[in-house]
Design an enzyme around this catalytic site. Structure first.
Site, short mmCIF file in Angstrom:
data_model
loop_
_atom_site.label_atom_id
_atom_site.label_comp_id
_atom_site.label_asym_id
_atom_site.label_seq_id
_atom_site.Cartn_x
_atom_site.Cartn_y
_atom_site.Cartn_z
CB CYS A 33 3.81 -0.90 -7.05
SG CYS A 33 3.89 -2.65 -7.44
CD GLU A 91 5.30 -3.72 -3.68
OE1 GLU A 91 5.38 -2.47 -3.72
OE2 GLU A 91 4.66 -4.39 -4.48
N GLY A 124 0.84 -1.20 0.00
CA GLY A 124 0.00 0.00 0.00
C GLY A 124 0.87 1.24 0.00
CB THR A 135 -1.16 3.04 4.84
OG1 THR A 135 -1.90 4.11 4.27
CG2 THR A 135 -2.09 2.10 5.55
N GLY A 136 1.89 2.33 5.37
CA GLY A 136 2.93 1.35 5.71
C GLY A 136 3.62 1.70 7.01
O1 TXE Z 1 -3.49 2.63 0.12
P1 TXE Z 1 -3.48 2.37 1.65
P2 TXE Z 1 -4.51 3.39 -0.77
C1 TXE Z 1 0.10 4.05 -3.05
C2 TXE Z 1 -0.43 4.94 -4.12
C3 TXE Z 1 -1.80 5.25 -3.62
C4 TXE Z 1 -1.52 5.41 -2.16
C5 TXE Z 1 -2.74 5.23 -1.27
O2 TXE Z 1 0.34 6.09 -4.24
O3 TXE Z 1 -2.34 6.39 -4.16
O4 TXE Z 1 -0.61 4.39 -1.89
O5 TXE Z 1 -3.48 4.11 -1.72
C6 TXE Z 1 -5.32 -0.71 4.62
N1 TXE Z 1 -3.65 0.12 9.38
N2 TXE Z 1 -0.11 2.67 -3.35
O6 TXE Z 1 -5.29 4.45 -0.09
O7 TXE Z 1 -4.22 3.39 2.40
C7 TXE Z 1 -6.38 -0.39 3.60
O8 TXE Z 1 -7.66 -0.71 4.10
C8 TXE Z 1 -3.68 -1.02 8.66
C9 TXE Z 1 1.00 1.95 -3.84
O9 TXE Z 1 -5.27 2.32 -1.36
O10 TXE Z 1 -2.05 2.14 1.93
C10 TXE Z 1 -5.96 -1.28 2.44
O11 TXE Z 1 -6.42 -2.60 2.68
N3 TXE Z 1 -4.16 -1.08 7.41
C11 TXE Z 1 0.81 0.50 -3.74
C12 TXE Z 1 -4.44 -1.24 2.53
O12 TXE Z 1 -4.13 -0.81 3.85
C13 TXE Z 1 -4.61 0.05 6.86
C14 TXE Z 1 -0.55 0.01 -4.09
C15 TXE Z 1 -3.78 -0.27 1.55
O13 TXE Z 1 -4.33 1.00 1.76
C16 TXE Z 1 -4.60 1.28 7.57
C17 TXE Z 1 -1.58 0.84 -3.57
C18 TXE Z 1 -4.09 1.29 8.88
N4 TXE Z 1 -4.04 2.40 9.62
C19 TXE Z 1 -1.34 2.13 -3.23
N5 TXE Z 1 -5.10 2.24 6.75
C20 TXE Z 1 1.79 -0.32 -4.51
N6 TXE Z 1 2.99 -0.48 -3.98
O14 TXE Z 1 1.45 -0.86 -5.54
C21 TXE Z 1 -5.41 1.64 5.58
N7 TXE Z 1 -5.14 0.32 5.64
#
Ligand code: TXE
Length: 510
Positions: free
Chosen positions: A294, A259, A237, A241-242
């Site tokens: 990604c 990742e 993600g 958030t990571g």
């Molecule tokens: O990701 P999130 P989002 C990047 C890309 C994108 C941005 C945000 O730039 O615009 O991240 O994307 C869960 N504790 N990538 O909003 O928020 C959430 O429910 C635990 C790159 O989709 O990171 C989802 O299941 N979990 C990336 C997951 O985390 C939590 C691909 C991802 O959500 C949480 C996607 C928390 N506090 C986005 N908050 C790539 N590497 O390909 C949210 N989640």
């Protein structure tokens, strides 16, 4: 379940419209939130259960209860069950792909690859069962060491919406093979296809080995990442958030594999032939998934002598790209999945214009773009190299192309961001390209390619800097779900291991 969810359109069959939790053998009745169609956000295509911290706790306990028996099987037995499960998932792949078209908005060819990851990943990892069970025995003088790789315990899998099935099964398959039960938190923007496949997988394996808790990130996701009985978290993600996931896991000393985003540069060197092949590769590398992958190319640095011909080639090809709803035949640029993605794209394009850049919004419109989250494929040139469109992960079909004077400048610009997932170098001289590639800060640097599938299983996959922690693919994934476990046997410690002499001899019995 919410009783009166609006009737969804045809592509999502009734059995797939509600992403329900699966906790051990239970499928609890939970309140739900809607899932919309990115091509027409007023249309609800399904709903997902709003799992709470208590649901997460129950799911992790179910996984922990299943752990001893699952871990006690040999990896070969687990692989056999995974292969049987893959056979049961195969007939569902086409439906899951259609569901992904509806909820992610992605085009059918890309949805098929995503959905095919379910059975594909189970098979890909099942063949590694001998490595998973490998024990190394070494004799060094009088000391014998047995090194095993023991499963860590319950594994949390938290995944994003852009390739939900492929990414989640890529994380859970090595966990299952090594003996770890899983709890999966599907993404709220695209929970349907993944959850459907996970229920089918759970049906094929012993109770508690696969658990699912759909829900919102800050609630269900956060509770899962910080649960004391979770022993490893696999997260894909965004960077922020990571970091939240890592903080939650740190509180319980739990290992994380992150990742995170990529902002992959493509470096087109002076000795690259800018022909149709190069242009086509770069367009495919940048615009697959409407830029929401990604590992997309997210910025191009091109030698000044090649700049104009490359921009002309890219602009001409991008103009041909069909933009429209994924359900329209031939579409290559489908809508973005989220409103946040559209807002970010619009802000970056407006800011690039304000900075004096040349912005060519293009593509060939197919169907009605008025209602959906559409962003036209766009080439941006004459942009300052420190503009946000260059430095952040744009995650949309807007591609900056920047002229550089030489290799040194290309490498310096490529390395200036906080990201380091993948990169590519393009040249007719492979030795030259490989020498440049060695200096680019990324987990993987491709030469003369930069597309999905280019990263082969034999090499570790993951990012440096803020693109993540850890690596996956084949044995690297297996090691991420296991801990080294050493048994060390000394046959004559009293005489060969120093340090005993300062301790008194026991009194001899008279
Ligand atoms: O990701 P999130 P989002 C990047 C890309 C994108 C941005 C945000 O730039 O615009 O991240 O994307 C869960 N504790 N990538 O909003 O928020 C959430 O429910 C635990 C790159 O989709 O990171 C989802 O299941 N979990 C990336 C997951 O985390 C939590 C691909 C991802 O959500 C949480 C996607 C928390 N506090 C986005 N908050 C790539 N590497 O390909 C949210 N989640």
């Amino acid at each position: 379940m919410s009783a009166e969810a609006p009737a969804p359109p045809a592509p999502v069959p009734a059995a797939w419209r509600t992403a329900r939790a699966r906790i051990g053998a239970n499928v609890p009745d939970l309140p739900c939130a809607p899932v919309d169609d990115p091509a027409d956000p007023d249309t609800v295509v399904g709903e997902y259960a709003l799992g709470s911290a208590a649901d997460v706790d129950a799911a992790v306990r179910a996984a922990a209860a299943a752990f001893p028996a699952w871990a006690a099987r040999s990896a070969a037995e687990r692989a056999g069950l995974m292969l049987a499960a893959a056979d049961r998932l195969d007939p569902l792949v086409a439906t899951a792909a259609a569901v992904l078209v509806a909820e992610v908005g992605k085009v059918p060819a890309e949805a098929a690859v995503d959905a095919g990851g379910a059975s594909g990943m189970l098979r890909r990892y099942a063949v590694l069962h001998e490595t998973a069970d490998e024990a190394t025995v070494a004799q060094d003088g009088s000391v014998r060491t047995i090194l095993r790789h023991r499963p860590v315990g319950p594994v949390a899998v938290i995944m994003p919406w852009n390739s939900p099935v492929y990414l989640a099964f890529g994380a859970l398959a090595p966990a299952l093979l090594t003996g770890c039960p899983v709890v999966v938190k599907p993404p709220e923007d695209a929970p349907l296809a993944l959850t459907g496949m996970l229920h089918a997988l759970a049906d094929a394996l012993p109770v508690g080995v696969v658990n699912v808790v759909p829900g919102r990130g800050p609630e269900a996701g956060q509770a899962l990442a910080g649960h004391p009985q979770v022993r490893a978290v696999f997260f894909t993600g965004g960077i922020e958030t990571g970091a939240q996931v890592a903080r939650a896991a740190a509180a319980t000393i739990t290992q994380v594999m992150l990742e995170l985003g990529g902002n992959d540069p493509a470096l087109v060197l002076e000795d690259a032939t800018v022909g149709p092949q190069l242009v086509r590769e770069l367009v495919a590398g940048a615009f697959t998934g409407s830029g929401q992958i990604c590992q997309n190319i997210k910025r191009i640095y091109v030698h000044r002598r090649r700049h104009d011909e490359l921009v002309a080639g890219l602009t001409a090809l991008v103009e041909q790209l069909p933009v429209g709803p994924a359900s329209e035949p031939g579409v290559l640029i489908a809508p973005l999945t989220t409103d946040a993605g559209v807002r970010r794209a619009e802000q970056l394009v407006a800011s690039a214009r304000a900075a004096g850049a040349r912005v060519v919004e293009s593509g060939t419109v197919v169907g009605d773009l008025r209602r959906g989250r559409f962003v036209r494929p766009t080439i941006v040139t004459e942009l300052p190299p420190d503009h946000p469109l260059v430095l952040v992960e744009q995650f949309c079909p807007v591609l900056p192309v920047i002229a550089v004077d030489d290799d040194e400048q290309a490498i310096a610009e490529a390395n200036r961001t906080e990201f380091g997932l993948a990169a590519s170098v393009w040249s007719d001289d492979v030795a030259h390209a490989e020498a440049v590639a060695a200096r680019v800060e990324a987990g993987t640097v491709f030469v003369n390619v930069h597309r999905l599938g280019a990263s082969i299983e034999a090499v570790p996959y993951g990012g440096v800097k803020r693109s993540g922690i850890g690596r996956n693919h084949s044995t690297w994934s297996l090691r991420a779900c296991t801990e080294p476990h050493a048994t060390v046997t000394w046959s004559d410690a009293a005489s060969t291991l120093p340090g005993l002499a300062r301790w008194p001899q026991p009194e001899r019995a008279s």
